[in-house]
Design a protein around this motif. Structure first.
Motif, PDB file in Angstrom:
ATOM      1  N   ALA A 154       0.821  -1.216   0.000  1.00 39.25           N
ATOM      2  CA  ALA A 154       0.000   0.000   0.000  1.00 39.25           C
ATOM      3  C   ALA A 154       0.853   1.264   0.000  1.00 39.25           C
ATOM      4  CB  ALA A 154      -0.939   0.001   1.207  1.00 39.25           C
ATOM      5  N   GLU A 155       1.937   1.260   0.763  1.00 35.51           N
ATOM      6  CA  GLU A 155       2.793   2.442   0.824  1.00 35.51           C
ATOM      7  C   GLU A 155       3.388   2.761  -0.548  1.00 35.51           C
ATOM      8  OE1 GLU A 155       2.936  -0.145   2.953  1.00 35.51           O
ATOM      9  OE2 GLU A 155       3.492   0.527   4.969  1.00 35.51           O
ATOM     10  N   ALA A 156       3.795   1.739  -1.295  1.00 35.50           N
ATOM     11  CA  ALA A 156       4.364   1.952  -2.626  1.00 35.50           C
ATOM     12  C   ALA A 156       3.311   2.521  -3.574  1.00 35.50           C
ATOM     13  CB  ALA A 156       4.935   0.645  -3.174  1.00 35.50           C
ATOM     14  N   ILE A 157       2.084   2.044  -3.463  1.00 33.13           N
ATOM     15  CA  ILE A 157       1.003   2.550  -4.313  1.00 33.13           C
ATOM     16  C   ILE A 157       0.726   4.010  -3.995  1.00 33.13           C
ATOM     17  CG2 ILE A 157      -1.495   2.351  -4.748  1.00 33.13           C
ATOM     18  CD1 ILE A 157      -0.977  -0.765  -4.392  1.00 33.13           C
ATOM     19  N   VAL A 158       0.669   4.343  -2.710  1.00 33.22           N
ATOM     20  CA  VAL A 158       0.443   5.732  -2.299  1.00 33.22           C
ATOM     21  C   VAL A 158       1.570   6.612  -2.828  1.00 33.22           C
ATOM     22  CG1 VAL A 158       0.386   7.293  -0.308  1.00 33.22           C
ATOM     23  CG2 VAL A 158      -0.953   5.174  -0.277  1.00 33.22           C
ATOM     24  N   TRP A 159       2.813   6.176  -2.630  1.00 31.15           N
ATOM     25  CA  TRP A 159       3.970   6.952  -3.061  1.00 31.15           C
ATOM     26  C   TRP A 159       3.930   7.209  -4.569  1.00 31.15           C
ATOM     27  CZ3 TRP A 159       7.817   9.003  -0.064  1.00 31.15           C
ATOM     28  CH2 TRP A 159       8.900   9.538  -0.743  1.00 31.15           C
ATOM     29  N   ARG A 160       3.646   6.156  -5.322  1.00 30.63           N
ATOM     30  CA  ARG A 160       3.619   6.261  -6.783  1.00 30.63           C
ATOM     31  C   ARG A 160       2.510   7.201  -7.268  1.00 30.63           C
ATOM     32  NH1 ARG A 160       2.631   1.594 -10.854  1.00 30.63           N
ATOM     33  NH2 ARG A 160       3.671   2.487 -12.635  1.00 30.63           N
ATOM     34  N   ALA A 161       1.310   7.065  -6.696  1.00 28.27           N
ATOM     35  CA  ALA A 161       0.184   7.921  -7.083  1.00 28.27           C
ATOM     36  C   ALA A 161       0.467   9.377  -6.719  1.00 28.27           C
ATOM     37  CB  ALA A 161      -1.099   7.434  -6.423  1.00 28.27           C
ATOM     38  N   CYS A 162       1.022   9.579  -5.551  1.00 24.90           N
ATOM     39  CA  CYS A 162       1.353  10.923  -5.088  1.00 24.90           C
ATOM     40  C   CYS A 162       2.400  11.569  -5.993  1.00 24.90           C
ATOM     41  CB  CYS A 162       1.901  10.814  -3.672  1.00 24.90           C
ATOM     42  SG  CYS A 162       1.321  12.082  -2.605  1.00 24.90           S
ATOM     43  N   THR A 163       3.428  10.825  -6.295  1.00 21.54           N
ATOM     44  CA  THR A 163       4.503  11.327  -7.157  1.00 21.54           C
ATOM     45  C   THR A 163       3.962  11.691  -8.533  1.00 21.54           C
ATOM     46  OG1 THR A 163       6.121  10.000  -5.966  1.00 21.54           O
ATOM     47  CG2 THR A 163       6.742  10.748  -8.159  1.00 21.54           C
ATOM     48  N   ALA A 164       3.135  10.824  -9.101  1.00 20.45           N
ATOM     49  CA  ALA A 164       2.563  11.084 -10.430  1.00 20.45           C
ATOM     50  C   ALA A 164       1.704  12.342 -10.423  1.00 20.45           C
ATOM     51  CB  ALA A 164       1.747   9.881 -10.897  1.00 20.45           C
ATOM     52  N   ALA A 165       0.871  12.489  -9.413  1.00 23.29           N
ATOM     53  CA  ALA A 165      -0.009  13.662  -9.336  1.00 23.29           C
ATOM     54  C   ALA A 165       0.800  14.941  -9.133  1.00 23.29           C
ATOM     55  CB  ALA A 165      -1.020  13.489  -8.210  1.00 23.29           C
TER      56      ALA A 165
END
Length: 189
Positions: A60-71
């Motif tokens: 979950a942390e990796a998904i959050v990080w990736r989505a946040c970075t992309a946005a």
């Protein structure tokens, strides 16, 4: 920052007197002035306040990080200070206290104090799971979508009017496409 288990206990005192508001988002209940005003490592602190997230969304942390970075890359918005993976109970408490709605919601965003970047995004596990199941989407994809949604709110986007909602949905879809998450607004067949 306080330990994850104490988040709901410290909310009342955290920023009761902070008048900064943008887009109607209340000030952050988690921002604590400890000299950590920016994200020195380029991303948010991710707090898994409800460990059940790990059972439903591996990494979950990796998904959050990736989505946040992309946005943040797409919008050039500052990264949120904190993303909290919490529960319906905690989000319901925050929603009642800061928005006058005594019910859980999928995601809440809280603005940082004036003059500081960041803000907080808080997600409710049970609501996120229910919505993902109802839409026949993986919980991980819905989590990524809601993190992007939260970053866009912190960047000044909103969806109160029809035109605003369409623009925000289109931006969410564009950001999500950069990380391989299908458009959440396109019906699945």
């Amino acid at each position: 920052m306080e330990p994850p288990g104490s988040i709901s206990c410290s909310l009342a005192a955290a920023t009761e007197s902070d008048p900064s508001r943008r887009n109607g988002s209340p000030p952050s209940p988690l921002f604590i002035n400890e000299g950590k005003f920016g994200i020195s490592d380029g991303g948010p602190e991710i707090i898994v306040e409800d460990v059940r997230w790990r059972a439903f969304v591996p990494r979950a942390e990796a998904i959050v990080w990736r989505a946040c970075t992309a946005a943040c890359r797409r919008t050039e918005a500052p990264a949120p200070e904190t993303v909290v993976l919490s529960s319906d109970r905690v989000v319901k408490l925050l929603n009642a206290r800061h928005r006058g709605r005594n019910k859980p919601t999928n995601v809440l965003t809280f603005e940082p104090p004036e003059g500081f970047p960041g803000g907080e995004i808080i997600l409710a596990l049970e609501t996120v799971r229910r919505e993902a199941e109802a839409a026949h989407r993986p919980v991980a994809d819905h989590l990524a979508h809601l993190v992007v949604h939260g970053v866009l709110h912190l960047d000044g986007h909103d969806h109160h009017g029809a035109g605003e909602a369409v623009r925000m949905e289109m931006e969410e879809a564009r950001v999500l496409s950069t990380i391989g998450v299908p458009n959440p607004w396109k019906p699945r067949t």
